[in-house]
Design a protein around this motif. Structure first.
Motif, mmCIF file in Angstrom:
data_model
loop_
_atom_site.group_PDB
_atom_site.id
_atom_site.type_symbol
_atom_site.label_atom_id
_atom_site.label_comp_id
_atom_site.label_asym_id
_atom_site.label_seq_id
_atom_site.Cartn_x
_atom_site.Cartn_y
_atom_site.Cartn_z
ATOM 1 N N VAL A 30 0.862 -1.180 0.000
ATOM 2 C CA VAL A 30 0.000 0.000 0.000
ATOM 3 C C VAL A 30 0.899 1.231 0.000
ATOM 4 O O VAL A 30 1.640 1.465 0.957
ATOM 5 C CB VAL A 30 -0.934 0.028 1.224
ATOM 6 N N ASN A 31 0.870 1.981 -1.094
ATOM 7 C CA ASN A 31 1.588 3.247 -1.183
ATOM 8 C C ASN A 31 0.571 4.379 -1.044
ATOM 9 O O ASN A 31 -0.528 4.298 -1.596
ATOM 10 C CB ASN A 31 2.306 3.378 -2.532
ATOM 11 N N TYR A 32 0.917 5.408 -0.314
ATOM 12 C CA TYR A 32 -0.019 6.510 -0.153
ATOM 13 C C TYR A 32 0.706 7.853 -0.111
ATOM 14 O O TYR A 32 1.872 7.943 0.283
ATOM 15 C CB TYR A 32 -0.881 6.326 1.105
ATOM 16 N N GLN A 33 -0.014 8.882 -0.562
ATOM 17 C CA GLN A 33 0.553 10.223 -0.584
ATOM 18 C C GLN A 33 -0.574 11.252 -0.548
ATOM 19 O O GLN A 33 -1.740 10.909 -0.749
ATOM 20 C CB GLN A 33 1.386 10.438 -1.847
ATOM 21 N N GLY A 34 -0.214 12.490 -0.309
ATOM 22 C CA GLY A 34 -1.219 13.539 -0.302
ATOM 23 C C GLY A 34 -0.673 14.824 0.263
ATOM 24 O O GLY A 34 0.536 14.967 0.497
ATOM 25 N N GLN A 35 -1.572 15.757 0.491
ATOM 26 C CA GLN A 35 -1.231 17.074 1.011
ATOM 27 C C GLN A 35 -2.163 17.361 2.179
ATOM 28 O O GLN A 35 -3.374 17.153 2.077
ATOM 29 C CB GLN A 35 -1.414 18.123 -0.083
ATOM 30 N N LEU A 36 -1.592 17.856 3.266
ATOM 31 C CA LEU A 36 -2.369 18.096 4.478
ATOM 32 C C LEU A 36 -2.450 19.589 4.773
ATOM 33 O O LEU A 36 -1.459 20.317 4.698
ATOM 34 C CB LEU A 36 -1.729 17.362 5.656
ATOM 35 N N THR A 37 -3.654 20.037 5.098
ATOM 36 C CA THR A 37 -3.877 21.436 5.425
ATOM 37 C C THR A 37 -4.779 21.536 6.652
ATOM 38 O O THR A 37 -5.400 20.554 7.043
ATOM 39 C CB THR A 37 -4.524 22.182 4.226
ATOM 40 N N ASN A 38 -4.823 22.705 7.227
ATOM 41 C CA ASN A 38 -5.717 22.970 8.356
ATOM 42 C C ASN A 38 -6.542 24.202 7.979
ATOM 43 O O ASN A 38 -6.114 25.330 8.175
ATOM 44 C CB ASN A 38 -4.912 23.204 9.637
#
Length: 201
Positions: A30-38
C-alpha cells in the motif's frame, strides 16, 4: 531424543518462519501520498498513517468509542488505544508530514482483498497529542494482493476532517459541541431565574 521428537521440534521451530514467509508472499503493498492542510493553512509538522479497521468496528462510531463523553466530544484521537484494542490496524510505520504539508508512506498488508483502507492524519507527529485530525477514505480504496496506490486528492469519505480542493483538511469536533453549549446556556439561564425569584421572595 528419537527421530520423531526431533522432527516435531524442527516443525515447531520452522512453522512460524514458514507462516511469516507465506504472509509476506501474499502481502499487498500500500503506497499513499497527499497534502495536508488545516482550513487552508499548511500543516508543517504532523503524522499520517494508512490502515484498516477491524471488520466488526464501524469507523463512524470512533468518536463515541474514544471520545470523552456519550456526545462524542474528543480531546485527542487516542490512536494508540485504538491500535492496542485492535480496532485500527496500521499499515507500515506511517509517515511524517513535510514542511510543505506533503506526505508519502508505504507498508505491507496481508489482509484479505477488498478490505477498506483509510488515511488517519494528524497535525502533530505524536498522534495522541494532536489537536486536529482527519480520517478519510474512498469507495475504491481497498486492499489487494498487488500494489495499491492511494492519493489524498481522491478522498471522498470523512469521519473527521474534510476535503479542501485537492487537499485533506484536518479539524476537530468542538468541545463541547454546539448542542451541549445550548443545553449549558439553558441550564445557566434557568438557574439565574431561580436565584432572582428566591431573592424576590
Amino acid at each position: 531424543m528419537n527421530r520423531l521428537a526431533l522432527t516435531l521440534c524442527s516443525l515447531v521451530f520452522v512453522a512460524p518462519c514458514l507462516w511469516s514467509a507465506i504472509n509476506v508472499a501474499n502481502a499487498g503493498i500500500v503506497n499513499y501520498q497527499g497534502q495536508l492542510t488545516n482550513y487552508g493553512a499548511t500543516v508543517t509538522s504532523g503524522y499520517v498513517v494508512a490502515g484498516t479497521f477491524k471488520p466488526t468496528f464501524n469507523p463512524d462510531n470512533y468518536k463515541y468509542v474514544y471520545g470523552i463523553d456519550s456526545a462524542g466530544n474528543m480531546d485527542s484521537p487516542r490512536l494508540t488505544q485504538a491500535i492496542a484494542d485492535g480496532n485500527f490496524i496500521p499499515i507500515g510505520a506511517g509517515a511524517n508530514v513535510a514542511p510543505d504539508g506533503s506526505f508519502s508512506g508505504s507498508g505491507f498488508t496481508a489482509l484479505s482483498a477488498g478490505t477498506k483502507l483509510w488515511f488517519f492524519a494528524f497535525d502533530n507527529v505524536n498522534a495522541d497529542l494532536a489537536a486536529n485530525f482527519a480520517l478519510a477514505s474512498h469507495s475504491t480504496w481497498l486492499t489487494s494482493p498487488s500494489t495499491v496506490a492511494l492519493n489524498g486528492m481522491d478522498a471522498s469519505e470523512f469521519v473527521f476532517g474534510f476535503k479542501l480542493g485537492d487537499q485533506i483538511s484536518v479539524n476537530v469536533l468542538p468541545m463541547p459541541e454546539p448542542s451541549s453549549l445550548l443545553m449549558l446556556g439553558a441550564a445557566v439561564g434557568v438557574a439565574g431565574i431561580s436565584v432572582r425569584l428566591r431573592r424576590r421572595a
